[in-house]
Scaffold this motif. Structure first.
Motif, PDB file in Angstrom:
ATOM      1  N   VAL A 121       6.781   7.519  -6.592  1.00 26.45           N
ATOM      2  CA  VAL A 121       5.478   6.844  -6.549  1.00 26.45           C
ATOM      3  C   VAL A 121       5.531   5.547  -7.335  1.00 26.45           C
ATOM      4  N   ARG A 122       6.084   5.617  -8.561  1.00 21.25           N
ATOM      5  CA  ARG A 122       6.100   4.415  -9.401  1.00 21.25           C
ATOM      6  C   ARG A 122       7.006   3.334  -8.825  1.00 21.25           C
ATOM      7  N   SER A 123       8.046   3.723  -8.073  1.00 21.94           N
ATOM      8  CA  SER A 123       8.948   2.720  -7.496  1.00 21.94           C
ATOM      9  C   SER A 123       8.230   1.875  -6.447  1.00 21.94           C
ATOM     10  N   GLY A 124       7.158   2.403  -5.864  1.00 22.27           N
ATOM     11  CA  GLY A 124       6.433   1.645  -4.844  1.00 22.27           C
ATOM     12  C   GLY A 124       7.181   1.503  -3.531  1.00 22.27           C
ATOM     13  N   PRO A 135       1.019  -5.153   7.067  1.00 20.59           N
ATOM     14  CA  PRO A 135       0.410  -5.513   5.780  1.00 20.59           C
ATOM     15  C   PRO A 135      -1.049  -5.059   5.665  1.00 20.59           C
ATOM     16  N   GLN A 136      -1.668  -4.703   6.817  1.00 18.16           N
ATOM     17  CA  GLN A 136      -3.085  -4.309   6.767  1.00 18.16           C
ATOM     18  C   GLN A 136      -3.302  -2.871   6.308  1.00 18.16           C
ATOM     19  N   LEU A 137      -2.241  -2.065   6.311  1.00 20.65           N
ATOM     20  CA  LEU A 137      -2.412  -0.651   5.942  1.00 20.65           C
ATOM     21  C   LEU A 137      -2.912  -0.533   4.507  1.00 20.65           C
ATOM     22  N   GLN A 138      -3.835   0.423   4.306  1.00 16.09           N
ATOM     23  CA  GLN A 138      -4.260   0.725   2.935  1.00 16.09           C
ATOM     24  C   GLN A 138      -3.555   2.002   2.488  1.00 16.09           C
ATOM     25  N   VAL A 139      -2.873   1.911   1.356  1.00 13.50           N
ATOM     26  CA  VAL A 139      -1.966   2.982   0.945  1.00 13.50           C
ATOM     27  C   VAL A 139      -2.406   3.546  -0.409  1.00 13.50           C
ATOM     28  N   PHE A 140      -2.444   4.875  -0.502  1.00 14.67           N
ATOM     29  CA  PHE A 140      -2.879   5.561  -1.714  1.00 14.67           C
ATOM     30  C   PHE A 140      -1.793   6.561  -2.099  1.00 14.67           C
ATOM     31  N   ALA A 141      -1.228   6.397  -3.300  1.00 14.10           N
ATOM     32  CA  ALA A 141      -0.088   7.234  -3.689  1.00 14.10           C
ATOM     33  C   ALA A 141      -0.446   8.146  -4.855  1.00 14.10           C
TER      34      ALA A 141
END
Lengths: 280, 280
Positions: A121-124, A135-141
């Motif tokens: 998760v922290r690595s992104g 680029p439009q995707l909204q991402v929640f980790a």
């Protein structure tokens, strides 16, 4: 056509969820699996250590004359995937790109959740892989540090209710974020798929990184004209520690007795710095 | 009198519960702590690997000219404690004997529970230590594989209720066995002491292996005429990985900022096979 084996490595057992799919969709292939059971878990280690371990794991597989390598570990993929793609002379896939592609294709509302180890998760890395596609995707980790020990100790079998409560605490932020797709970004997590599915609800698509990676491995072999001639395929298992325990749990993952084909490897003797020239 | 430092090692952070007690009851002593954060957890590894790691940990401390060594890790104590006592030229204590003595002294009904990692429980080492003191003791052991990741990820701070449910599942067999004393056989577990105490009830004595080991270390120094002249004592910290994270959590364990005194060690370079002749 190429009858050399495919190499698969993971920090431990989780990669077997990818192997299970590979055995199904690539029935003619020989697979060599290395599980780094002596140094598991990778998810709580530093990037420098994970890079060193991943190079050693790849070096061991290369010593077995593999034609392609699959990194079946979310953490190793996130930290060392790009590097090994550069360094190795054979085609390689990690879990990131195939999984991100499947998630991007699955989402309808453009809101994607990722669950994985803390380092992943922290690595992104999943976040970047998704944004490269769109680029439009909204991402929640969300990191889920108890999921791997829950799977490895078998806690979910005896205590599904408490496991579900743990899952509810981890998944609450993703539910609030209204994601319609969740990436299982650690190859252990498909073992908890039913419980995770109950928590997020049937309307949320779960993307299994092991399954997507196995499917992409087939594509990669086809593209490079590396598929094996007719089988029968099989899988040999190598581990760096605790051969008995691996055999037992692998039997559960794969639903067959693998005991006779598990061997011990002294992984520390394989060089971290890989000397090969890339030939492709 | 001897002003050389005392060496303490653990697989990671848990041994800090012993260090906290040592700083309290041995305020004049210099302590050198090694936490093997690059190879934690030991509890899920094989006996051969744990022995190799423990020898390397002791070799690192010996390179710092310590006058005595404390193994502040239940797993390393169980697997390698007796061996290192034979091999090392300085007095050594592990957590087993001091903890077993305290438990045997505390019990009224002769029924003692042990909670620890899976390897420690399966090794039978606490059970043997108790039966050496008194063969009549009835001993009930239970492994708690989720407790270490719960402590290390801080899960118990945000979710004490679920942590308590996990504790209830692990401790149910000990309650049914009517034990009046429970050994916290892993040095992480004192961090969960309040929750464990609520589950087993106030009438059950909890024996903290870190605290008992610190007390026995004082006795050991006195017996060998190795106490330091007047202090001030302090503690230097060495880890094999993730220095930032160690500093943060150590600050919580010890309630002071330790960041400036944490250094990184390449533990793999210390020889597993110890060359010293025993001089005592």
């Amino acid at each position: 056509m190429d009858n050399r084996p495919i190499g698969v490595f993971d920090s431990g057992l989780g990669g077997l969820t990818a192997v299970r799919e590979m055995l199904r969709i690539l029935p003619d292939e020989q697979i060599i699996y290395f599980g780094d059971t002596g140094r598991v878990p990778y998810g709580s280690r530093s990037r420098a250590i994970i890079t060193q371990y991943s190079r050693q794991d790849a070096a061991f597989l290369m010593s077995k004359d593999v034609k392609a390598i699959v990194i079946a570990c979310g953490t190793a993929s996130s930290v060392a995937g790009s590097l090994l793609k550069e360094e190795l002379p054979v085609p390689l896939t990690d879990v990131l790109e195939p999984t991100a592609r499947a998630a991007a294709a699955a989402t309808a509302n453009g809101r994607i959740g990722i669950i994985a180890t803390d380092v992943t998760v922290r690595s992104g890395s999943f976040q970047r892989a998704l944004h490269t596609i769109s680029p439009q995707l909204q991402v929640f980790a969300q990191s889920c540090p108890l999921f791997v020990p829950i799977v490895e100790s078998g806690f979910m079998l005896e205590h599904p209710d408490i496991t579900k409560e743990v899952a509810e605490t981890y998944l609450a932020p993703l539910r609030e974020a209204d994601v319609d797709t969740v990436i299982l970004g650690c190859t252990h997590y498909p073992i908890l798929k039913r419980i995770i599915g109950e928590v997020v609800g049937a309307q949320v698509r779960l993307i299994d990184s092991g399954r997507e990676t196995a499917a992409y491995c087939r594509t990669l072999l086809e593209q490079n004209n590396l598929l094996a001639a007719q089988g029968p395929g099989d899988c040999s298992f190598y581990v760096s520690d605790r051969i008995e325990e691996f055999s037992k749990v692998a039997g559960i993952f794969l639903r067959e007795d693998v005991h006779s084909s598990v061997q011990l490897v002294d992984i520390e003797k394989y060089e971290g710095a890989i000397p090969w020239k890339k030939t492709t």
